[in-house]
Design a protein around this motif. Structure first.
Motif, short mmCIF file in Angstrom:
data_model
loop_
_atom_site.label_atom_id
_atom_site.label_comp_id
_atom_site.label_asym_id
_atom_site.label_seq_id
_atom_site.Cartn_x
_atom_site.Cartn_y
_atom_site.Cartn_z
N VAL A 4 10.74 35.35 59.68
CA VAL A 4 9.14 35.68 59.95
C VAL A 4 9.11 37.24 59.64
CG1 VAL A 4 7.45 35.96 61.70
CG2 VAL A 4 8.71 34.20 61.65
N ALA A 5 9.84 38.02 60.00
CA ALA A 5 9.70 39.53 59.79
C ALA A 5 10.15 39.79 58.04
CB ALA A 5 10.92 40.17 60.48
N GLY A 7 8.65 38.04 55.89
CA GLY A 7 7.15 37.67 55.39
C GLY A 7 7.47 36.39 54.77
N PHE A 24 7.65 34.13 66.97
CA PHE A 24 6.62 34.69 65.87
C PHE A 24 6.06 35.82 66.02
CE2 PHE A 24 3.70 31.59 67.67
CZ PHE A 24 2.43 32.48 68.19
N LEU A 28 6.02 39.76 64.05
CA LEU A 28 4.77 40.23 63.21
C LEU A 28 3.97 41.25 63.86
CD1 LEU A 28 3.46 36.58 63.12
CD2 LEU A 28 4.24 37.88 61.36
N MET A 32 3.60 45.09 62.21
CA MET A 32 1.81 45.61 62.01
C MET A 32 2.10 46.99 62.70
SD MET A 32 -0.03 42.30 63.34
CE MET A 32 -1.46 43.16 63.24
N LEU A 43 -3.68 39.46 61.38
CA LEU A 43 -3.05 38.53 61.93
C LEU A 43 -4.26 37.63 62.64
CD1 LEU A 43 -0.40 36.87 62.73
CD2 LEU A 43 -0.22 38.46 64.52
N ARG A 113 -2.95 39.41 56.57
CA ARG A 113 -1.36 39.02 55.91
C ARG A 113 -0.76 37.71 56.62
NH1 ARG A 113 0.57 44.31 55.50
NH2 ARG A 113 2.67 43.55 54.93
N THR A 114 -1.10 37.30 57.73
CA THR A 114 -0.50 36.16 58.28
C THR A 114 -1.26 35.17 59.05
OG1 THR A 114 1.60 37.57 58.53
CG2 THR A 114 1.55 35.56 59.75
N VAL A 116 -0.87 32.18 61.65
CA VAL A 116 -0.03 31.17 62.55
C VAL A 116 -0.42 30.10 63.08
CG1 VAL A 116 1.41 31.20 64.73
CG2 VAL A 116 1.46 33.45 63.42
N GLN A 144 0.97 34.84 54.47
CA GLN A 144 2.21 34.42 55.04
C GLN A 144 1.67 33.34 55.93
OE1 GLN A 144 4.41 36.92 57.66
NE2 GLN A 144 6.08 35.48 57.81
#
Length: 356
Positions: A4-5, A7, A24, A28, A32, A43, A113-114, A116, A144
């Motif tokens: 996860v770190a 990416g 997670f 994340l 950030m 996020l 960016r992500t 979840v 991601q």
């Protein structure tokens, strides 16, 4: 956490109560916090229920000072619009409401960016799949994607992979493939949860539940029923016999749902009756007993229900109160999951081993 770190797109499966949320969240949030300050949403965390979204928001606030907004269906839209005006870095909510806010141009996702997907298999069930895929399609192509659940089906994996391709199997617009990680089993279901079976005809189940509460005196008991329309009937009969309890269902008022969860979490309420609304991801400490008042349609639901107890290394009891047909199905599942089910009976106010 390292994946996860880095990416990467990750779908990970781990048993209930093993810390998926922080797995997670921590990498994340750390990433950030190390970036230059921004006033954009970076996020998005999508969840299938109001309760799980609220729980995640609290956990976010435990580990970071980054502003976070909770955006969930059934709550006033005007209040959530005000929260978004404060420029949160993290937004948590249900896929339908997040998608609605994007359509209204109130939730700007160009800098996300992500994404979840917590309880990914539930978010990709027929009821929520359209909104979840719609949400993913409206995010930047290189976003991601991180998904997690205690149970991840082949359908969940293939659906997410297809959503990240151009429909012909080719990864599109800079999107990357999804790496599946299945954590080594800790056998929580076998080693930390004791499974019981209590026979009761369907018409006698609520009385059997009442006797169960009186005999066992659980510290915290979570009761599951598959039928939303039975919640009121169950709680009314328990209260009539001086068993304090509250109901938690999809049709329950949001304020009442929050009150029920808060009281149960704090220990002021000993018995909470719910549908499978609470079987996914809800992390409440010290639930000593789970009772399944009917046998679920799938093994996944059984696992998620049972997994509300014995969390974070503790032990617990999962009991099915079933009729003859349900207990036959329970016996088949016992073999399939490799668990041991102990038959129990109620006699003279005690829970005992039944006579042969």
């Amino acid at each position: 956490m390292p994946l996860v770190a880095q990416g990467k797109n990750v779908m990970f499966q781990s048993e209930t109560g093993t810390g998926k949320t922080f797995a997670f969240l921590l990498p994340l949030v750390q990433a950030m916090s190390e970036e230059p300050a921004s006033k954009d949403v970076r996020l998005l965390i999508a969840t299938p229920t109001y309760e799980l979204a609220s729980q995640i928001k609290v956990q976010v606030q435990l580990v970071t000072d980054l502003p976070v907004a909770l955006c969930i269906g059934g709550a006033p839209l005007s209040r959530q619009l005000e929260l978004l005006k404060a420029r949160p870095a993290i937004v948590v909510g249900g896929p339908a409401r997040l998608l609605e806010l994007i359509h209204l141009k109130k939730l700007k996702v160009a800098s996300v960016r992500t994404l979840v997907l917590d309880e990914a298999d539930r978010l990709l069930s027929p009821e929520l799949r359209g909104e979840t895929i719609g949400l993913l399609e409206r995010l930047p192509s290189a976003v991601q994607l991180v998904g997690c659940s205690a149970t991840v089906s082949d359908f969940t994996r293939s659906t997410l992979q297809m959503a990240r391709t151009d429909g012909r199997g080719a990864v599109s617009n800079g999107a990357r493939g999804i790496e599946l990680v299945t954590m080594p089993p800790e056998d929580v279901l076998k080693k930390q949860i004791e499974h019981w079976a209590v026979f009761a005809e369907r018409r006698d189940k609520i009385d059997t539940l009442r006797s169960f509460v009186a005999a066992v005196k659980p510290k915290k008991l979570l009761v599951f029923t598959a039928r939303n329309d039975q919640l009121q009937n169950i709680t009314s009969k328990l209260r009539y016999h001086n068993v304090e309890c509250m109901a938690l269902g999809s049709k329950t008022d949001k304020k009442e749902r929050k009150t029920a969860i808060d009281r149960f979490r704090s220990g002021k309420l000993r018995v909470l009756v719910t549908t499978d609304l609470a079987s996914r991801g809800l992390d409440i400490a010290d639930i000593t007993h789970v009772v399944q008042l009917d046998f679920p349609d799938s093994a996944d639901f059984f696992i998620h229900r049972a997994g509300r107890t014995a969390r974070a290394g503790k032990t617990g009891v999962n009991c099915v109160i079933g009729d003859a047909w349900e207990l036959q199905r329970y016996a088949a599942l016992e073999k399939r999951l490799g668990i041991t089910v102990h038959p129990k009976a109620l006699s003279h106010g005690q829970l005992v081993k039944p006579e042969a």
